[in-house]
Scaffold this active site. Structure first.
Site, PDB file in Angstrom:
ATOM      1  N   HIS A   1      30.836  49.350  -0.922  1.00 41.79           N
ATOM      2  CA  HIS A   1      29.856  49.437   0.169  1.00 41.79           C
ATOM      3  C   HIS A   1      30.643  49.791   1.440  1.00 41.79           C
ATOM      4  O   HIS A   1      31.819  49.438   1.574  1.00 41.79           O
ATOM      5  CB  HIS A   1      29.205  48.055   0.311  1.00 41.79           C
ATOM      6  CG  HIS A   1      28.060  47.965   1.259  1.00 41.79           C
ATOM      7  ND1 HIS A   1      28.226  47.871   2.614  1.00 41.79           N
ATOM      8  CD2 HIS A   1      26.722  47.920   1.044  1.00 41.79           C
ATOM      9  CE1 HIS A   1      27.032  47.776   3.193  1.00 41.79           C
ATOM     10  NE2 HIS A   1      26.104  47.806   2.262  1.00 41.79           N
TER      11      HIS A   1
ATOM     12  N   GLN B   1      26.663  41.245  -4.026  1.00 38.97           N
ATOM     13  CA  GLN B   1      25.683  41.526  -5.088  1.00 38.97           C
ATOM     14  C   GLN B   1      25.886  40.643  -6.311  1.00 38.97           C
ATOM     15  O   GLN B   1      25.158  40.781  -7.296  1.00 38.97           O
ATOM     16  CB  GLN B   1      25.765  43.008  -5.512  1.00 38.97           C
ATOM     17  CG  GLN B   1      25.376  43.970  -4.427  1.00 38.97           C
ATOM     18  CD  GLN B   1      23.920  43.808  -3.980  1.00 38.97           C
ATOM     19  OE1 GLN B   1      23.072  43.316  -4.724  1.00 38.97           O
ATOM     20  NE2 GLN B   1      23.621  44.205  -2.750  1.00 38.97           N
TER      21      GLN B   1
ATOM     22  N   LYS C   1      21.044  37.587   0.517  1.00 40.56           N
ATOM     23  CA  LYS C   1      20.981  38.226  -0.804  1.00 40.56           C
ATOM     24  C   LYS C   1      20.855  37.183  -1.907  1.00 40.56           C
ATOM     25  O   LYS C   1      20.842  37.507  -3.086  1.00 40.56           O
ATOM     26  CB  LYS C   1      22.220  39.090  -1.016  1.00 40.56           C
ATOM     27  CG  LYS C   1      22.307  40.205   0.040  1.00 40.56           C
ATOM     28  CD  LYS C   1      23.049  41.391  -0.444  1.00 40.56           C
ATOM     29  CE  LYS C   1      23.425  42.317   0.696  1.00 40.56           C
ATOM     30  NZ  LYS C   1      22.472  43.405   0.883  1.00 40.56           N
TER      31      LYS C   1
ATOM     32  N   CYS D   1      24.402  52.832   1.563  1.00 38.39           N
ATOM     33  CA  CYS D   1      25.677  52.405   2.192  1.00 38.39           C
ATOM     34  C   CYS D   1      26.867  52.658   1.275  1.00 38.39           C
ATOM     35  O   CYS D   1      27.868  51.920   1.299  1.00 38.39           O
ATOM     36  CB  CYS D   1      25.647  50.946   2.624  1.00 38.39           C
ATOM     37  SG  CYS D   1      24.499  50.644   3.959  1.00 38.39           S
TER      38      CYS D   1
HETATM   39  N1  PLP Z   1      28.797  44.564   0.160  1.00 40.92           N
HETATM   40  C1  PLP Z   1      27.862  44.898  -0.744  1.00 40.92           C
HETATM   41  C2  PLP Z   1      28.271  45.170  -2.148  1.00 40.92           C
HETATM   42  C3  PLP Z   1      26.525  44.960  -0.351  1.00 40.92           C
HETATM   43  O1  PLP Z   1      25.593  45.290  -1.253  1.00 40.92           O
HETATM   44  C4  PLP Z   1      26.182  44.696   0.989  1.00 40.92           C
HETATM   45  C5  PLP Z   1      24.789  44.818   1.445  1.00 40.92           C
HETATM   46  O2  PLP Z   1      23.986  45.520   0.871  1.00 40.92           O
HETATM   47  C6  PLP Z   1      27.189  44.336   1.880  1.00 40.92           C
HETATM   48  C7  PLP Z   1      28.483  44.294   1.432  1.00 40.92           C
HETATM   49  C8  PLP Z   1      26.889  44.018   3.309  1.00 40.92           C
HETATM   50  O3  PLP Z   1      26.127  42.866   3.388  1.00 40.92           O
HETATM   51  P1  PLP Z   1      25.518  42.388   4.803  1.00 40.92           P
HETATM   52  O4  PLP Z   1      24.790  43.570   5.364  1.00 40.92           O
HETATM   53  O5  PLP Z   1      24.622  41.251   4.438  1.00 40.92           O
HETATM   54  O6  PLP Z   1      26.666  41.970   5.639  1.00 40.92           O
END
Ligand code: PLP
Length: 407
Positions: free
Chosen positions: A123, A203, A226, A364
């Site tokens: 991500h 995730q 999440k 993302c």
């Molecule tokens: N890492 C992964 C694998 C994600 O799916 C996400 C969000 O979709 C994030 C990091 C970032 O999470 P947050 O926006 O809650 O900080």
């Protein structure tokens, strides 16, 4: 609480609402999960009857709020099977946790010529912070490739590890591909060359039981929203010996021991990394969310999700002209696909009209769109409250989208 899907659905008030006069089918759980009554009530109760700042007051309300906040930390420690409560730092979420490690660990331990390893399936939150710190410290960012079957190329990973590797930052589960990475092997291999390991658990947290003492990674992080908890709260786990050596990422109230204009000494762990008033209600809501999942049983919840996920994969796979990107042998709940040659936004917009919420776009993970040479993906992602009946509605929506866009 036994596992009864109708009972579970009844715990989530939003699932009763309609969109376009149709029953909502919520399949955007990898972006954020819905919240059960238990979490909503906890937030409501805190703001209605318990609201007070933590750690600073001698009055009753403040002491009560502090006790609840610290109990939430204890519960997270237990949920993750971390060694000590001092290893649990409350943050705003995964993004802030990774930035904290990149900055605080990076400034202390990453030097010119060192290497940081990430993967092609990260991500953006687990790419950009490392790019920034590598640039600042004169280090190199190396990217482990994925295979045709959307898995980490472990042979390449092993080859890329060396005594120059300072840290490996890898996602536990890919938000786009659903791939579950072999994090236990990654940790062992990385430790063999003396590298530290950060696992992005964003995730994984709602779907896989986590045992950090067993996994032995150096950092682990996730977001509350999440895992059925509120937004704006998350966790960074870090090994005490590392956190002790790292300097704070943000400075202000709470994180100090003594301040003079000449010098400041820092508070003990975990408060050293929790500058300013924390998201108190968020931590309490997260506590309730984890409690909720624990009462359901994470293994039972995962077994149900797996059944729904496999059903969806099978049904989607039967549609002609569909390309499925979630191909790994070990995967969970994120199903990304495209209709051949059709823009994912077009597909998503039609699916939406059936009151089915899916996500479209780069998710993302822009580097993955380049690897697969597509403008983006359509992603359906599942949670504990989804059913095979909902999958049928989703599949019908995809079929309708296909007939409108491809005929
Ligand atoms: N890492 C992964 C694998 C994600 O799916 C996400 C969000 O979709 C994030 C990091 C970032 O999470 P947050 O926006 O809650 O900080």
């Amino acid at each position: 609480m036994g596992f009864d899907i109708q009972n579970v659905r009844g715990n989530f008030p939003i699932l009763r609402r309609k969109v376009y006069e149709k029953q909502l089918v919520y399949l955007d759980n990898a972006a954020t999960t819905q919240k059960p009554d238990m979490v909503i009530d906890r937030l409501n109760n805190f703001y209605s009857y318990e609201n007070s700042n933590v750690h600073r007051g001698i009055h009753h309300l403040s002491q009560e709020a502090t006790a609840c906040f610290e109990e939430a930390r204890d519960y997270v420690q237990k949920f993750l099977n971390a060694h000590s409560r001092n290893e649990i730092i409350f943050t705003r979420g995964t993004t802030e946790s990774i930035n904290l490690v990149a900055q605080s660990f990076g400034r202390k331990f990453i030097n010119p010529g060192d290497e940081v390893l990430i993967s092609q399936m990260e991500h953006h939150s687990n790419i950009v912070p490392w790019q920034m710190i590598c640039e600042e410290r004169g280090a190199r960012l190396l990217v482990v490739p994925i295979t045709e079957s959307a898995e980490l190329n472990m042979k390449a990973f092993e080859k890329m590890l060396s005594d120059k590797t300072r840290i490996v930052a890898i996602t536990h589960v890919s938000n786009t591909l659903g791939t579950i990475n072999p994090v236990d092997i990654i940790v062992k291999l990385a430790h063999r060359v003396g590298a530290r390991v950060l696992i992005d658990g964003a995730q994984a947290i709602a779907h896989l039981p986590i045992d950090l003492q067993n996994l032995d990674c150096d950092f682990y992080c996730f977001s509350g929203h999440k895992v059925y908890g509120p937004t704006g709260i998350g966790v960074l786990y870090g090994k005490v010996e590392l956190l002790e050596e790292m300097l704070p990422y943000q400075c202000g109230g709470e994180m100090i021991s003594e301040v003079t204009f000449e010098k400041t000494t820092f508070n003990e762990l975990p408060y050293k990394f929790e500058a300013g008033t924390p998201n108190i209600a968020g931590a309490l809501g997260l506590h309730s969310a984890l409690l909720y999942l624990d009462r359901l049983g994470i293994r039972q919840a995962a077994a149900h999700e797996d059944e729904v996920f496999k059903y969806a994969l099978d049904k989607l796979g039967q549609i002609d002209q569909i390309i499925i990107y979630s191909r790994a042998q070990h995967k969970t709940t994120s199903l990304s696909f495209n209709l051949k040659g059709v823009h994912p936004y077009d597909v998503g917009s039609i699916i939406d009209k059936f009151a089915v919420a899916v996500r479209t776009g780069h998710l993302c993970t822009q580097p993955l769109t380049r690897i697969f040479q597509v403008p983006g993906f359509v992603r359906a992602s599942f949670a504990v409250y989804n059913t095979t009946e909902e999958v049928d509605i989703f599949i019908n929506a995809v079929i309708q989208a296909k007939s409108m866009l491809m005929s």
